[in-house]
Write a protein that holds these residues in place. Structure first.
Motif, mmCIF file in Angstrom:
data_model
loop_
_atom_site.group_PDB
_atom_site.id
_atom_site.type_symbol
_atom_site.label_atom_id
_atom_site.label_comp_id
_atom_site.label_asym_id
_atom_site.label_seq_id
_atom_site.Cartn_x
_atom_site.Cartn_y
_atom_site.Cartn_z
ATOM 1 N N GLY A 35 0.795 -1.216 0.000
ATOM 2 C CA GLY A 35 0.000 0.000 0.000
ATOM 3 C C GLY A 35 0.826 1.262 0.000
ATOM 4 O O GLY A 35 2.063 1.222 0.044
ATOM 5 N N TRP A 36 0.112 2.366 -0.073
ATOM 6 C CA TRP A 36 0.711 3.695 -0.036
ATOM 7 C C TRP A 36 0.053 4.509 1.077
ATOM 8 O O TRP A 36 -1.174 4.476 1.239
ATOM 9 C CB TRP A 36 0.529 4.404 -1.366
ATOM 10 N N LEU A 47 -3.600 6.638 5.389
ATOM 11 C CA LEU A 47 -3.704 5.663 4.309
ATOM 12 C C LEU A 47 -4.156 6.351 3.027
ATOM 13 O O LEU A 47 -5.052 7.195 3.044
ATOM 14 C CB LEU A 47 -4.702 4.570 4.693
ATOM 15 N N VAL A 48 -3.524 5.968 1.924
ATOM 16 C CA VAL A 48 -3.952 6.430 0.606
ATOM 17 C C VAL A 48 -4.656 5.293 -0.130
ATOM 18 O O VAL A 48 -5.789 5.442 -0.579
ATOM 19 C CB VAL A 48 -2.751 6.917 -0.226
ATOM 20 N N ILE A 69 -4.236 2.119 -7.571
ATOM 21 C CA ILE A 69 -3.145 1.292 -7.078
ATOM 22 C C ILE A 69 -3.139 -0.024 -7.837
ATOM 23 O O ILE A 69 -4.196 -0.569 -8.173
ATOM 24 C CB ILE A 69 -3.265 1.042 -5.552
ATOM 25 N N SER A 70 -1.947 -0.509 -8.140
ATOM 26 C CA SER A 70 -1.811 -1.788 -8.831
ATOM 27 C C SER A 70 -0.507 -2.433 -8.374
ATOM 28 O O SER A 70 0.332 -1.781 -7.746
ATOM 29 C CB SER A 70 -1.820 -1.602 -10.347
ATOM 30 N N TYR A 94 4.701 7.226 1.350
ATOM 31 C CA TYR A 94 5.449 6.073 1.845
ATOM 32 C C TYR A 94 4.829 4.778 1.321
ATOM 33 O O TYR A 94 3.606 4.596 1.380
ATOM 34 C CB TYR A 94 5.440 6.034 3.364
ATOM 35 N N CYS A 95 5.690 3.902 0.873
ATOM 36 C CA CYS A 95 5.278 2.572 0.458
ATOM 37 C C CYS A 95 5.279 1.653 1.679
ATOM 38 O O CYS A 95 6.154 1.762 2.550
ATOM 39 C CB CYS A 95 6.251 2.060 -0.593
ATOM 40 N N ASN A 96 4.318 0.765 1.743
ATOM 41 C CA ASN A 96 4.220 -0.221 2.821
ATOM 42 C C ASN A 96 4.001 -1.593 2.235
ATOM 43 O O ASN A 96 3.289 -1.752 1.234
ATOM 44 C CB ASN A 96 3.062 0.140 3.748
#
Length: 121
Positions: A35-36, A47-48, A69-70, A94-96
């Motif tokens: 996620g982002w 959360l995005v 998102i993909s 931020y990437c998670n």
């Protein structure tokens, strides 16, 4: 260990588009959700969008219809296509990833270093 490396941030005018990428590498047995998240000045991280291994997605209300998102499971990479950007989208993104490193360990969260997105008028 696991590393997440983001790319694609930058500056754009309102109404423009950007595409973020985040590649995971290291001792990965399985990646669950990716996620982002974003954090703007003086605010908490929020959360995005998230995506499961099966492709189910979830978006913050503020970005629905504008962001997509993909993920490419073969490349352990997650993407965030951001269209119709607004001034309020300015933040560090931020990437998670929720990663399991072996069959004998529980999954845990990993984070990227963050990439700045600046939207100007």
């Amino acid at each position: 260990q696991v590393q997440l490396v983001e790319s694609g941030g930058g500056s754009v005018q309102a109404g423009g588009s950007l595409r973020l990428s985040c590649a995971a590498s290291g001792s990965i047995w399985r990646i669950n959700a990716m996620g982002w998240y974003r954090q703007s000045s003086g605010k908490q991280r929020e959360l995005v969008a998230t995506i499961t291994g099966g492709g189910s997605t979830n978006y913050a209300y503020s970005v629905k219809g504008r962001f997509t998102i993909s993920r490419d499971n073969a490349k352990n990479t997650v993407y965030l296509q951001m269209n119709s950007l607004k001034l309020e989208d300015t933040a560090v993104y931020y990437c998670n990833a929720v990663v399991t490193v072996s069959a004998f360990t529980p999954p845990r969260d990993y984070w990227g270093q963050g990439t700045q997105v600046t939207v100007s008028s």
